[in-house]
Structure formats: C-alpha cells, structure tokens
Design a protein around this motif. Structure first.
Motif, PDB file in Angstrom:
ATOM      1  N   GLU A 130      35.180 -19.712 -14.722  1.00 28.32           N
ATOM      2  CA  GLU A 130      35.949 -18.572 -13.674  1.00 28.32           C
ATOM      3  C   GLU A 130      37.171 -19.535 -13.340  1.00 28.32           C
ATOM      4  N   ALA A 265      41.525 -15.985  -1.142  1.00 29.53           N
ATOM      5  CA  ALA A 265      40.264 -15.250  -1.707  1.00 29.53           C
ATOM      6  C   ALA A 265      40.902 -13.803  -2.376  1.00 29.53           C
ATOM      7  N   GLU A 266      41.724 -13.276  -1.848  1.00 29.19           N
ATOM      8  CA  GLU A 266      42.043 -12.055  -2.467  1.00 29.19           C
ATOM      9  C   GLU A 266      42.961 -12.204  -3.771  1.00 29.19           C
ATOM     10  N   VAL A 268      42.635 -14.851  -5.619  1.00 30.14           N
ATOM     11  CA  VAL A 268      41.725 -15.341  -6.727  1.00 30.14           C
ATOM     12  C   VAL A 268      40.892 -14.035  -7.328  1.00 30.14           C
ATOM     13  N   ASN A 269      40.413 -13.451  -6.545  1.00 38.56           N
ATOM     14  CA  ASN A 269      39.387 -12.263  -6.806  1.00 38.56           C
ATOM     15  C   ASN A 269      40.251 -11.096  -7.905  1.00 38.56           C
ATOM     16  N   ALA A 270      41.798 -11.122  -7.590  1.00 37.85           N
ATOM     17  CA  ALA A 270      42.441 -10.315  -8.309  1.00 37.85           C
ATOM     18  C   ALA A 270      42.781 -10.822  -9.600  1.00 37.85           C
ATOM     19  N   ARG A 272      40.765 -12.934 -11.241  1.00 33.05           N
ATOM     20  CA  ARG A 272      39.386 -12.996 -11.884  1.00 33.05           C
ATOM     21  C   ARG A 272      39.204 -11.500 -12.506  1.00 33.05           C
ATOM     22  N   LYS A 273      39.581 -10.523 -11.786  1.00 35.08           N
ATOM     23  CA  LYS A 273      39.618  -8.942 -12.394  1.00 35.08           C
ATOM     24  C   LYS A 273      40.554  -8.934 -13.413  1.00 35.08           C
TER      25      LYS A 273
END
Length: 275
Positions: A130, A265-266, A268-270, A272-273
């Motif tokens: 990731e 975190a927000e 990074v999650n964005a 990743r998607k």
C-alpha cells in the motif's frame, strides 16, 4: 508560531530533543512515540520525492540469509552472526566480512531455494504494498537497496512495482544448480556505504533534491543512507539504530510512513481508494 528558515532547528537538534531525558520520560509515561522534524523538511515531503528501502525486516518480514541457512542446517550459527551484524556489534561491524563468512556457509544450497522461499516463506511487511502504491500515485520514485541477494530483491522490485533494486550477487554452479558459497567477483557489495552512494546517485539521476528523499530501514547498515537522506526513518529497528536515526517508527504497518511525511489518515485513505 512559525519560525523563519534561519530560526528553524536542524534535524539533528530535533532528534536530540526527542531523545532527551525529559522527552523520553514523557513518551514512556503516556505510551506515545514523538518524532520531530524542521518545518521546511515537513513541507518538502508534500512534493514528489525519492524513497529508498532496506529489504530484510523492512519491506519483507524475514532475514533472507537466515532462511537460506535453514536449508543447510546452519540457521542458529548464521542467525547469530546476522543479529550481531544488524546491531553493529564487534566482531561483525565490518559488514562485508560478516557477509562473506555467512555466504561461505551456504555452499551447496540448491538454487531452487529462491522459488521455494518466494512460495513458502517470504511475507511482505503489512502496508508495504500500500505504501509503494500511494507513493507512486503521488509521483515518487522508489528503490530497494539491500544487503541481501539479487534473486529476491528483483522479485520484491517487480512485485511491489519499485523503480530500482540493488543487492548482492551470489555465484551459482549452473551445472549442479547449487550456490558455491561465493559472491560474484568485482560486483559491488551493498554495504552501508554503498547504500548511501546509491541513494545519492539515484536521486541525482532523477533530479530529485536530497531534502525530498527518505530512507527506511531497521539495521545499523542502514544508518549511513538514513543520515544522507532528507529524512531517515528507523522502522521497528534495533535499539541502537533507533537512538541514532533521525526519526523512528515502531508500527505494525509500513503505511504509517505516510504520517511521518505529513499525511493524515483521511488523506492516506483517499489515496488508497483512488484507481
């Protein structure tokens, strides 16, 4: 309060502060890990850069030479040398000498061991895939610089989609399909100094300023490249390495490197998607 560039602390001053008696007591009391870096460096990592990684116990969870040693029943002997070398303890502070000594013990191991290790033994560190994927989306160049061996380093490069891989070359007897216990004569040994040289060389070749580079590793032979990089990150490292490295990260997930680079975190999650 923001400080001018002239007033900003150096990375070494930040490291010294984090490891001070008072800060250490604070981290112990509240069970937290604090890292500090100059604001200018923090901002620099919001732009595409160059990330280099150690392989064993960083991108992957194993020490490859130890796994090779199992094949000849010498695991305990080789593992003891590996651990001492990673801690930078005498008489194994000379990486090349300890490497040659361990490689010599591998004489007679069948070359099919590489495919066996890939299929049955080697596991990637959680978050490794990731992290590389997210860095690539952001335009970063990536490399594995390993004191291990090319058959697995090249496989790690291809599997993760890294841009570069450098490791040590073992001699094999193609007729008998076994390792000879030797390193390829004349091939550069990827020791601590070589890792540093490769970091600087590859960054220059890609026209990436050194302040926009990071180096991630866990052993004493990673400290020179950590020190040369814009930011060196000791990942689940030996105590001596954590004490000496610019930044330490004790985490179960390599993707947490993104938080060291200033991403929430927000964010990074964005990333990743995103396709």
């Amino acid at each position: 309060m923001q400080h001018s560039a002239q007033q900003q602390p150096t990375l070494e001053q930040c490291r010294t502060c984090v490891h001070s008696t008072r800060m250490t007591a604070l981290q112990t009391r509240y069970d937290v890990e604090i890292n500090m870096q100059p604001g200018s460096l923090y901002q620099a990592h919001r732009r595409p850069g160059f990330a280099v990684f150690d392989m064993d116990s960083t991108l992957i969870q194993q020490e490859v030479i130890d796994e090779l040693a199992r094949a000849v029943g010498l695991y305990d002997k080789v593992a003891a040398i590996t651990e001492a070398a990673m801690r930078g303890e005498a008489p194994y502070t000379d990486f090349e000498a300890s490497l040659r000594a361990r490689v010599a013990l591998l004489k007679g191991v069948e070359t099919s061991i590489w495919e066996q290790l890939k299929a049955q033994t080697i596991t990637f560190t959680p978050g490794a895939k990731e992290l590389v994927r997210v860095l690539k989306k952001l335009g970063w160049k990536t490399a594995v610089l390993s004191g291990g061996f090319t058959p697995l380093a090249m496989w790690v490069k291809e599997t993760l989609g890294l841009d570069y891989a450098h490791a040590n070359h073992l001699v094999s007897d193609d007729g008998l399909n076994i390792l000879t216990g030797e390193l390829v004569p004349g091939a550069p040994i990827v020791h601590a100094q070589r890792k540093r040289e490769l970091l600087l060389q590859l960054a220059a070749e890609n026209s990436i300023p050194i302040e926009r580079t990071i180096a991630v590793g866990d052993g004493s032979n990673d400290l020179l490249m950590m020190g040369a990089a814009g930011l060196g990150i000791a990942f689940n490292a030996k105590p001596k390495v954590q004490q000496a490295a610019p930044v330490r990260l004790n985490s179960g997930n390599l993707l947490d490197v993104m938080h060291i680079l200033g991403y929430s975190a927000e964010e990074v999650n964005a990333l990743r998607k995103e396709p």
